[in-house]
Design a protein around this motif. Sequence first.
Motif, mmCIF file in Angstrom:
data_model
loop_
_atom_site.group_PDB
_atom_site.id
_atom_site.type_symbol
_atom_site.label_atom_id
_atom_site.label_comp_id
_atom_site.label_asym_id
_atom_site.label_seq_id
_atom_site.Cartn_x
_atom_site.Cartn_y
_atom_site.Cartn_z
ATOM 1 N N ASN A 170 0.902 -1.281 -0.016
ATOM 2 C CA ASN A 170 -0.226 0.148 0.100
ATOM 3 C C ASN A 170 0.803 1.364 -0.247
ATOM 4 O O ASN A 170 0.238 2.411 -0.466
ATOM 5 C CB ASN A 170 -0.959 0.035 1.264
ATOM 6 C CG ASN A 170 -2.029 -0.965 1.109
ATOM 7 O OD1 ASN A 170 -2.431 -1.392 0.187
ATOM 8 N ND2 ASN A 170 -3.072 -1.375 2.096
ATOM 9 N N SER A 171 2.081 1.092 0.476
ATOM 10 C CA SER A 171 2.991 2.246 0.534
ATOM 11 C C SER A 171 3.919 2.285 -0.484
ATOM 12 O O SER A 171 4.942 3.159 -0.749
ATOM 13 C CB SER A 171 3.436 2.751 2.031
ATOM 14 O OG SER A 171 4.419 1.497 2.151
ATOM 15 N N HIS A 221 9.130 -2.975 -13.641
ATOM 16 C CA HIS A 221 9.534 -1.700 -12.958
ATOM 17 C C HIS A 221 10.989 -1.863 -12.435
ATOM 18 O O HIS A 221 11.391 -2.688 -12.103
ATOM 19 C CB HIS A 221 8.598 -1.387 -11.908
ATOM 20 C CG HIS A 221 8.394 -2.381 -10.978
ATOM 21 N ND1 HIS A 221 7.298 -3.484 -10.712
ATOM 22 C CD2 HIS A 221 8.943 -2.438 -9.710
ATOM 23 C CE1 HIS A 221 7.392 -3.856 -9.603
ATOM 24 N NE2 HIS A 221 8.655 -3.355 -8.903
ATOM 25 N N SER A 248 11.432 2.667 -0.202
ATOM 26 C CA SER A 248 10.217 1.846 0.112
ATOM 27 C C SER A 248 10.433 0.534 0.571
ATOM 28 O O SER A 248 9.888 0.166 1.595
ATOM 29 C CB SER A 248 9.019 2.000 -0.931
ATOM 30 O OG SER A 248 8.878 3.157 -1.680
ATOM 31 N N PRO A 250 5.168 2.491 -4.824
ATOM 32 C CA PRO A 250 4.272 3.226 -5.968
ATOM 33 C C PRO A 250 3.491 1.996 -6.721
ATOM 34 O O PRO A 250 3.828 0.895 -6.578
ATOM 35 C CB PRO A 250 5.616 3.507 -6.717
ATOM 36 C CG PRO A 250 6.609 3.522 -5.811
ATOM 37 C CD PRO A 250 6.449 2.639 -4.850
ATOM 38 N N PRO A 251 2.541 2.209 -7.303
ATOM 39 C CA PRO A 251 1.831 1.264 -8.022
ATOM 40 C C PRO A 251 2.386 0.563 -9.158
ATOM 41 O O PRO A 251 3.692 1.384 -9.997
ATOM 42 C CB PRO A 251 0.408 1.891 -8.564
ATOM 43 C CG PRO A 251 0.728 3.456 -8.342
ATOM 44 C CD PRO A 251 1.915 3.642 -7.613
ATOM 45 N N ASP A 252 2.308 -0.574 -9.399
ATOM 46 C CA ASP A 252 2.964 -1.045 -10.688
ATOM 47 C C ASP A 252 2.859 -0.441 -11.980
ATOM 48 O O ASP A 252 1.604 0.033 -12.244
ATOM 49 C CB ASP A 252 2.502 -2.840 -10.883
ATOM 50 C CG ASP A 252 3.372 -3.531 -9.660
ATOM 51 O OD1 ASP A 252 4.447 -3.572 -9.389
ATOM 52 O OD2 ASP A 252 2.422 -4.412 -9.098
ATOM 53 N N ALA A 253 3.775 -0.819 -12.835
ATOM 54 C CA ALA A 253 3.534 -0.113 -14.269
ATOM 55 C C ALA A 253 2.622 -1.464 -14.821
ATOM 56 O O ALA A 253 2.291 -2.382 -14.264
ATOM 57 C CB ALA A 253 4.751 -0.051 -14.947
ATOM 58 N N THR A 287 14.413 1.869 -8.520
ATOM 59 C CA THR A 287 15.054 3.150 -8.282
ATOM 60 C C THR A 287 15.248 3.458 -6.938
ATOM 61 O O THR A 287 15.034 2.523 -6.169
ATOM 62 C CB THR A 287 14.196 4.226 -8.747
ATOM 63 O OG1 THR A 287 12.748 4.289 -7.720
ATOM 64 C CG2 THR A 287 13.534 4.130 -9.838
ATOM 65 N N GLY A 313 14.155 5.625 -4.869
ATOM 66 C CA GLY A 313 12.859 5.808 -4.207
ATOM 67 C C GLY A 313 12.390 4.425 -3.810
ATOM 68 O O GLY A 313 11.647 4.144 -2.705
ATOM 69 N N LEU A 314 12.345 3.664 -4.652
ATOM 70 C CA LEU A 314 11.627 2.247 -4.534
ATOM 71 C C LEU A 314 12.362 1.581 -3.455
ATOM 72 O O LEU A 314 11.934 0.861 -2.627
ATOM 73 C CB LEU A 314 11.484 1.579 -5.710
ATOM 74 C CG LEU A 314 10.712 0.414 -5.916
ATOM 75 C CD1 LEU A 314 9.083 0.676 -5.496
ATOM 76 C CD2 LEU A 314 10.454 -0.131 -7.238
#
Lengths: 546, 427
Positions: free
Chosen positions: A95-96, A112, A121, A98-101, A115, A117-118
């Motif tokens: 839920n926290s 995906h 997460s 980023p959504p998948d491509a 990154t 950022g990921l």
Amino acid sequence: MLQNFSFYPRTLLILPLVFAGVSGCNALPFLRFGHHRSHANAPQVDPINTVPIDTDGSCGKIATDRTALAIRPLSNFEYDLTIKELLSTTSSPSNSFPPDATGTGFDTGAAHTLTTGLAQSYLDASQTLAEAYVDRQGVVCSDQGFAATCTGDALASFAERAFRRPLLAEEATRLRGLPLQFASDGLGGKDAYSASIASVLLAPQFLYRSKLSSTAGIANSDQYALASKLSYALWASMPDDQLLNLARDGRLRDRDVLASEINRMIVSPKSEGFLRNFTSQWLGTNGLAQAPAASHLDADLVTSFSEETFAYVNDFLRQNLNMRNLLDARFTYVNAQLIKHYGLLVNSSESLSRVELSGTQRGGLLTQGAFLMQTSNPDGTSPVKRGKWVLDRILCAAPPPAPAGMQTVLAPTNGKAVPMRQRLAAHRATTACASCHKSMDPIGLAFENYDMAGKWRDNDDYGAIDASGTLPSGEAFADAAALAQVLKVDPGFPICLATKLAKYGLGREPNKQEQCLINKIAARAEDESYGLKNMLVDLSRALLAN
Amino acid sequence: MSLGTKKGIKRRSFLRGAGTFISLPVLEYFMPVAIAAPLPKRVVYCYMPNGGKWKPSATGSGFPLEMPLQDLAAVKDYVTVISGLQLGPAKSTINGDHSRALTAFLSGRTPQFPGPNVTTTIDITLAQTLSAGSRVANLCLAGEEHAAAESGYTADYQSCLSWLGGASPNPRDVDPAVVFDRIFGADTAADQKGQRAVRQAAGKSILDAVLTEANSLNRVIGASDRYRLKEYLQAVRDLESRMSIVPTETCPTGKRPATGVAYETRVKLFYDLIYHALACGVTNVATFLLASESTNQSYDFIGIPGSHHDISHDSSDAGYAKIAKIVAWHVGQFSAFCQRLKATPELGGNMLDNSVLMMGGGLGDGAHHKHDEIPVFIVGKSGGAIRGGQHLNFEGQAFCNLHVAVANALGVTMTQFGDSTGGLSLG
């Protein structure tokens, strides 16, 4: 027997034409009619069929899958289910994230990229999950609690499950020493163990599948990769002990073993994971809350629509019902809210449960709120959007968008009462519009008896609704129920669904040989006794073990 | 100055001789002081789907702020409206104009059919320089989670504004609460127990451990799988080095936003969060896709119910008037964001003096899917490199020329991007 179906060559024309972005619909050969094979001729379908799909070898040998997508990070959905299995938790950490491509159409094919950022997460999630896991566990070593000197073995066996394969010798050595190493960084025993668990959850061997989990230096490493491939395709989660044991023994590729494992996996309740994820993307229920009409409806009702459709499709898999009946089966799953909303005269039950629909104005996917609502505008139904949805999702024959500059908003009625059917007729007066709208409009108008929220109505603002229509092929129908009878025998429907299932499992577009196998499998759905489970088993046997 | 740049200058000199008006080199050659300025330069790209029109009726500094730009009045001195540009890479004879409009906007390239495959977008390129010392390289935000695939193209082309290149869209955040965590640090159980320090220390150890793990794995896996590991190693190493960066500004953390809020609230929250991220020095680069291309978002909260995309195809006067109202609402939200930067002092000026905030879309006319007359304006002066308070018309020039001009204004030397043919004079 299977080679006798004459529609193959024509069927294969559909996708390339649409994908090339042709600007009209004249070239689309959709809405052909197959012949519904009678029960008398139906062959017995063995529940564990081990006969190869391509009996005459006409599809050729499948080229080895060398695409970059062969290795990829777990999708968010897979991550959550894997974590649930591995840590026995109910949390949904993605839920926290980023959504998948969506890549080629399903999240299983999205490449995906990791990154910074990921990675952040994943690190946050790993630490939170590890802390809770270690708290729940109490102690690791009976006499010393979480002492770093004794938690190494527990960590190594945790990592073996997390990596979905045995550990390489050097991995085992390194991981066993990790709690001590963290303790020397200044972390206390429990924190050091928790950080070690988090390291496993952030390791590439956990986050990526499937080639990275098969490495040189492990016996039968390709079998472990196959175990993961099967489990992520059919469970959207990690392989269980039985799969891993068969991989260890090098038996997973044996034809009989493979067929029986695929069957076991599909029968298992865990395949709900796959089916939920697939169905929500195939039928668009994942974006239901974002649909234009949703803002005017109760949020719980919108969720119920999506649950109804999933439970309905799930029954087809569990009961091994023929997929063509998805369009007209006289049952559905409803809760108290849906019973009231649909105006059904059945005993009310708070939770979702199966009800028979005989004698009602409903039956089939296209009479469910999920479809009827997601294709509506906030101020009313949209027969065009409904027609387009059916062509796209049911027949894989999406019409192209309206030519640029076309006035696509219906002409104003200036206060006069003009029925929808009459307003849409303007489409067919323009050649540029007619080529597509002559298919979309009659299909969409067939559902005018269902309002924007999916409720039945006999009349709209202009009087009694006429839901009848004629398809470009000349086939006439009286209403939505009669249209369903036409659509369900269109050979494009089984090919469309089988292709989508294959794309989901493969995480990419099927190649030429694979499409040939898919078409052969789809043709089997002509037989009433050939159920959705049979189709999924055959697709998995034919495509996943290569 | 590198040899490559000098070559670029020569080429542009030639172009100028051929009659094309380009004056970009001024920035590179005569303003080295501005490039070396100590203050951080920031750039934000905001994208509005389904097209819009806002070309002011007059050019120059006396241009009027007409519908739908009237809400920019409070920051007019900082506004540069650029008209006449065209997004060539979005043009094609095949369907899929929305997908190409969005994907070409920051990449300057025609996305491959059916995709996903396109080159690295300008924000990612600029972040390498502008956010080199920031804790977060860039923020990638989107107002909507889902998008429908269009005409056989991947749905990613309608839902992702920022691309890392190839088949990889930049992962986007769609939940303001998640973005809050990204900026201020996750609000965790460890925090509540006062264990944030333990967690941060453990985080460093964990990253060290997984780097060792990944490095050793590199030796045993096949060559074809190594690029994934390379990507992994790069991300983890970058995270490790950025984790040690403590923002120089003190950041008021505020309250973590609720999840699942309505669209209009979400847009406001995202602007709020971008502002905080910039003001606190967490990052210097952000992209914000206000809604997916072809979005069905309803604007009933400003009296325009119905699907935004459907309305954009109403080519009657009434249809365009509705689109203008939707655009005006977005311009209003954007202006409020700009005003917050303007109100934040920064060494003798304010944050807008050192920023470039771009607002635009890849469709000049949604009803006709036109990629000419691209609606775009920028707010901010980038340390004086951009004059502001003007409407400049560059009829028929490539939209990417604006990317080149903005990059150079931000101090990132760039001679070419996408289909650019040079820069644009924004001074």
